[in-house]
Design an enzyme around this catalytic site. Structure first.
Site, short mmCIF file in Angstrom:
data_model
loop_
_atom_site.label_atom_id
_atom_site.label_comp_id
_atom_site.label_asym_id
_atom_site.label_seq_id
_atom_site.Cartn_x
_atom_site.Cartn_y
_atom_site.Cartn_z
N ASP A 130 0.82 -1.21 0.00
CA ASP A 130 0.00 0.00 0.00
C ASP A 130 0.86 1.27 0.00
OD1 ASP A 130 -2.16 -1.72 0.29
OD2 ASP A 130 -2.28 -1.43 2.47
N TYR A 139 5.41 -10.21 6.99
CA TYR A 139 5.28 -8.77 7.20
C TYR A 139 5.52 -8.46 8.67
CZ TYR A 139 3.05 -7.87 2.65
OH TYR A 139 2.78 -7.73 1.31
#
Length: 244
Positions: A53, A111
């Site tokens: 993102d 992540y």
């Protein structure tokens, strides 16, 4: 035609995310494609292991691309390091097998989400942590993390309301640790939906605040987006590793 593999790191602060956008020159993919096209003298399109993102960072994003150029991988690496902006770095550039594809061949990703859990100033890491100073129940968060692991329908954790593909994913592990004032949450799974890690983080934080219980987590699977937690800020998230 050659197939090459890039291992990329970037500070996502000033970019609109990974994916190229028409008429915009502030995406990671766009910067890489423009630079590679200029270096190699041909139009280059790259495929990344996934789309981060806007504002999200990466330590090891993997990408692949095809080209006709005979320039060595070492020379391409040298040229990329010379012409890319300082906030995009290349760990390596290597020739890959013809069938290698950065996204389709990825088996697992990790992540890391970083939270500054203090009201003390965090000047030097402010671009890479989300500030959440309130007291959090870490034990409850770890219990909720265990409930989130496994194969589930994570539709409630997807930021794309028009998602047509399967929202079933497998999370192998969620590790939570504290390092001084910093809380780190590491997510490893076979794939993540749009905004998924940030929504998972928001949900875990709500458990830590006492706004929801660990026992309520299973009711979220297959549910609506509105039922899960808030979307945690992008700057706290970093793609750590992609496994093939």
């Amino acid at each position: 035609m050659r197939n090459l593999r890039l291992d990329i790191c970037y500070d996502g602060t000033r970019y609109r995310g990974w994916q190229r956008l028409p008429g915009k020159d502030d995406t990671i993919q766009g910067k890489l494609e423009t630079t590679l096209s200029r270096i190699l003298g041909e139009t280059i399109e790259i495929s990344g292991s996934g789309r981060t993102d806007a504002g999200v960072h990466a330590k090891h994003q993997i990408a692949s691309f095809h080209c006709e150029s005979t320039m060595t991988a070492e020379k391409i690496l040298d040229q990329l390091r010379r012409y890319l902006p300082e906030d995009i770095g290349i760990h390596s550039c290597k020739d890959a097998s013809p069938r290698f594809h950065a996204r389709l061949n990825a088996r697992e990703k990790t992540y890391l989400y970083r939270i500054w859990n203090s009201d003390e100033p965090c000047v030097f890491d402010r671009r890479y942590v989300a500030v959440m100073p309130e007291k959090l129940d870490i034990t409850a968060m770890k219990q909720a993390a265990r409930e989130l692991c496994g194969e589930h329908d994570f539709s409630a954790f997807c930021g794309n309301a028009k998602m047509k593909k399967s929202t079933v994913r497998f999370i192998r592990s969620i590790e939570i640790e504290t390092l001084g004032n910093e809380l780190r949450i590491s997510f490893t799974g076979n794939g993540f939906l749009h905004n998924m890690v940030r929504i998972l983080t928001g949900t875990l934080v709500e458990v830590g605040r006492g706004e929801r219980t660990p026992e309520s987590i299973p009711s979220l699977f297959g549910n609506r987006r509105a039922e899960a937690g808030f979307l945690a800020p992008a700057k706290g998230l970093c793609l750590e590793e992609v496994i093939y």
